[in-house]
Design a protein around this motif. Sequence first.
Motif, PDB file in Angstrom:
ATOM      1  N   ALA A 180      36.359  33.299  26.665  1.00 52.89           N
ATOM      2  CA  ALA A 180      37.570  33.600  25.891  1.00 52.89           C
ATOM      3  C   ALA A 180      37.335  33.358  24.402  1.00 52.89           C
ATOM      4  N   ALA A 181      36.665  32.254  24.060  1.00 53.15           N
ATOM      5  CA  ALA A 181      36.407  31.944  22.651  1.00 53.15           C
ATOM      6  C   ALA A 181      35.497  32.982  22.006  1.00 53.15           C
ATOM      7  N   THR A 182      34.450  33.401  22.735  1.00 52.32           N
ATOM      8  CA  THR A 182      33.531  34.411  22.203  1.00 52.32           C
ATOM      9  C   THR A 182      34.239  35.733  21.996  1.00 52.32           C
ATOM     10  N   ASP A 183      35.024  36.154  22.980  1.00 52.34           N
ATOM     11  CA  ASP A 183      35.760  37.410  22.850  1.00 52.34           C
ATOM     12  C   ASP A 183      36.733  37.367  21.673  1.00 52.34           C
ATOM     13  N   CYS A 184      37.441  36.263  21.539  1.00 55.08           N
ATOM     14  CA  CYS A 184      38.391  36.142  20.421  1.00 55.08           C
ATOM     15  C   CYS A 184      37.659  36.155  19.077  1.00 55.08           C
ATOM     16  N   SER A 185      36.543  35.469  18.992  1.00 58.69           N
ATOM     17  CA  SER A 185      35.766  35.459  17.754  1.00 58.69           C
ATOM     18  C   SER A 185      35.347  36.870  17.355  1.00 58.69           C
ATOM     19  N   VAL A 186      34.894  37.643  18.330  1.00 57.25           N
ATOM     20  CA  VAL A 186      34.447  39.015  18.061  1.00 57.25           C
ATOM     21  C   VAL A 186      35.627  39.915  17.718  1.00 57.25           C
ATOM     22  N   THR A 273      32.727  43.328  24.937  1.00 58.33           N
ATOM     23  CA  THR A 273      31.959  42.463  24.028  1.00 58.33           C
ATOM     24  C   THR A 273      30.482  42.594  24.374  1.00 58.33           C
ATOM     25  N   PRO A 274      29.671  43.205  23.478  1.00 56.59           N
ATOM     26  CA  PRO A 274      30.012  43.554  22.093  1.00 56.59           C
ATOM     27  C   PRO A 274      29.991  45.047  21.801  1.00 56.59           C
ATOM     28  N   LEU A 275      29.849  45.943  22.792  1.00 53.74           N
ATOM     29  CA  LEU A 275      29.610  47.357  22.498  1.00 53.74           C
ATOM     30  C   LEU A 275      30.777  48.014  21.771  1.00 53.74           C
ATOM     31  N   SER A 330      32.025  41.747   8.096  1.00 51.67           N
ATOM     32  CA  SER A 330      31.677  42.668   9.175  1.00 51.67           C
ATOM     33  C   SER A 330      30.182  42.978   9.181  1.00 51.67           C
ATOM     34  N   GLY A 331      29.568  43.058   7.999  1.00 55.58           N
ATOM     35  CA  GLY A 331      28.125  43.293   7.935  1.00 55.58           C
ATOM     36  C   GLY A 331      27.336  42.139   8.518  1.00 55.58           C
ATOM     37  N   SER A 332      27.784  40.922   8.243  1.00 51.45           N
ATOM     38  CA  SER A 332      27.133  39.748   8.821  1.00 51.45           C
ATOM     39  C   SER A 332      27.238  39.764  10.336  1.00 51.45           C
ATOM     40  N   PHE A 333      28.425  40.121  10.849  1.00 54.02           N
ATOM     41  CA  PHE A 333      28.614  40.208  12.299  1.00 54.02           C
ATOM     42  C   PHE A 333      27.653  41.219  12.912  1.00 54.02           C
ATOM     43  N   ILE A 334      27.553  42.398  12.314  1.00 55.84           N
ATOM     44  CA  ILE A 334      26.699  43.453  12.862  1.00 55.84           C
ATOM     45  C   ILE A 334      25.238  43.038  12.849  1.00 55.84           C
ATOM     46  N   LEU A 335      24.779  42.470  11.743  1.00 54.92           N
ATOM     47  CA  LEU A 335      23.376  42.079  11.633  1.00 54.92           C
ATOM     48  C   LEU A 335      23.013  40.975  12.625  1.00 54.92           C
ATOM     49  N   VAL A 341      22.356  43.250  20.945  1.00 56.93           N
ATOM     50  CA  VAL A 341      22.719  44.581  21.431  1.00 56.93           C
ATOM     51  C   VAL A 341      21.467  45.400  21.735  1.00 56.93           C
ATOM     52  N   ILE A 342      20.466  45.327  20.842  1.00 60.75           N
ATOM     53  CA  ILE A 342      19.217  46.072  21.069  1.00 60.75           C
ATOM     54  C   ILE A 342      18.539  45.604  22.349  1.00 60.75           C
ATOM     55  N   GLU A 343      18.478  44.296  22.544  1.00 58.62           N
ATOM     56  CA  GLU A 343      17.833  43.763  23.743  1.00 58.62           C
ATOM     57  C   GLU A 343      18.610  44.136  24.997  1.00 58.62           C
ATOM     58  N   PHE A 344      19.940  44.150  24.900  1.00 56.30           N
ATOM     59  CA  PHE A 344      20.767  44.570  26.033  1.00 56.30           C
ATOM     60  C   PHE A 344      20.483  46.032  26.399  1.00 56.30           C
ATOM     61  N   LEU A 345      20.428  46.911  25.395  1.00 56.22           N
ATOM     62  CA  LEU A 345      20.137  48.321  25.650  1.00 56.22           C
ATOM     63  C   LEU A 345      18.719  48.489  26.200  1.00 56.22           C
ATOM     64  N   TYR A 346      17.781  47.716  25.660  1.00 56.69           N
ATOM     65  CA  TYR A 346      16.390  47.781  26.127  1.00 56.69           C
ATOM     66  C   TYR A 346      16.295  47.406  27.604  1.00 56.69           C
ATOM     67  N   TYR A 347      17.008  46.353  27.975  1.00 53.26           N
ATOM     68  CA  TYR A 347      17.002  45.896  29.373  1.00 53.26           C
ATOM     69  C   TYR A 347      17.573  46.957  30.311  1.00 53.26           C
TER      70      TYR A 347
END
Length: 414
Positions: A180-186, A273-275, A330-335, A341-347
């Motif tokens: 819940a905390a992670t989702d709210c943060s995002v 979270t996070p796509l 928002s740029g900091s969040f994305i970076l 996200v890349i590793e998730f897509l790779y997997y």
Amino acid sequence: MEGDSDLEIMRTETHLVPRTVIIVFEAKCDMEKSEEAIDNDQKEGMVPLTSSFTQIMKVLVAESFNYAVLISEYPRLSAAGGDGSIHTKMRDIFGIIDQIYYVILATIGVPVNLLAIVILSRGKCGLCTCTTRYLVAMATADLLVIVTEVIFYQINYYYFPRNLLDITPVCSVTIVLTSAATDCSVWFTVTFSMDRFVAICCQKLKRKYCTKKTSAVILSTTCFLFCVKSIPLYFIYEPGKIVDNVPWFCAVKPSYYTEPGWVMFDWLLIVLTPLLPFALILLLNSLTVRHIIVASRVRKGLRGEIKSENHCDPEMESRRKSMILLFTISGSFILLWLLYVIEFLYYNITGIDPQDYSDSEYIFQQAGYMLQNLSCCTNTFIYGATQSKFREQVKSVVKYPVTSIIQLINKHNG
């Protein structure tokens, strides 16, 4: 190092479950380790959560020394090769880095987020009320992520093994809170981006949307929905071991991977979270940039500023400051979420079992987790870098205890 080998198993299994919330407890479900650990607990007593700070620092110093030794031995191990020892040593090195990194992250993350909450709540940073509410909500969610994810999971795993947090109902609740905390943060970052988009690009909607009441409704609704969404996570776990009728550790039920309902729920977690936030933030920022560029050209033409760039336009200056704050957050969040996200897509694209990851793939995976958690500590530094009034308030808060002590001493002496 048996603990680090179990850590490796834990890390690679996080793909198979809600990946933003399962960081620690899967490792503790290793049966051989569990039996030995619980037997030792019965003989020596449970390790308390309140071990001294000095003990942690001693462990950190010892692990730092081990890290230096392993690094110095790396060339020799690389030359020897062939027996898998270098593979084990690299995992050991990264395990030591993890131990040090998460203590530093918690040491910095808790006070800086508390500082941001206190300063922003005072409302003296020159920001509108609705913007301030979004930033306070983001800082609060980030603080909760630091407490649940970094302290209750990571630091608990490394420094306080086999304690109350490892009992199945407790660790299940902790996982729900972390999710819940992670989702709210995002998603608070998404709602902030949406608020700035409306404020800059939609002047007619701005009057109704960018208000104290609307921001309160949006934030409370977002928090409620993601808390409800996280509740089912409590029911996907079973005890990893039962000793004297006490359930220990959290192991994912096999049905979670096969039942259609749970499979759909797992994909819902991944999309939310996070796509989806990733896509929405990129979209909103792109539209905002486009609008600002067009509006800037129009205003320069109307005011005859094409040949007079030094003229100050209060409206464009206000938009510039708002844009800087929006894009840095928002740029900091994305970076910082990008590697995850890349590793998730790779997997998912390659279908490689994370337990078969090479050293480089494993390190890339863990770096993604580390940067993801780091994102909960950066916003306060962004405020300090981009907002002059925020810096003034930081100085005021830092000076306050010193000046209060001096005044108290002078009053006592007088």
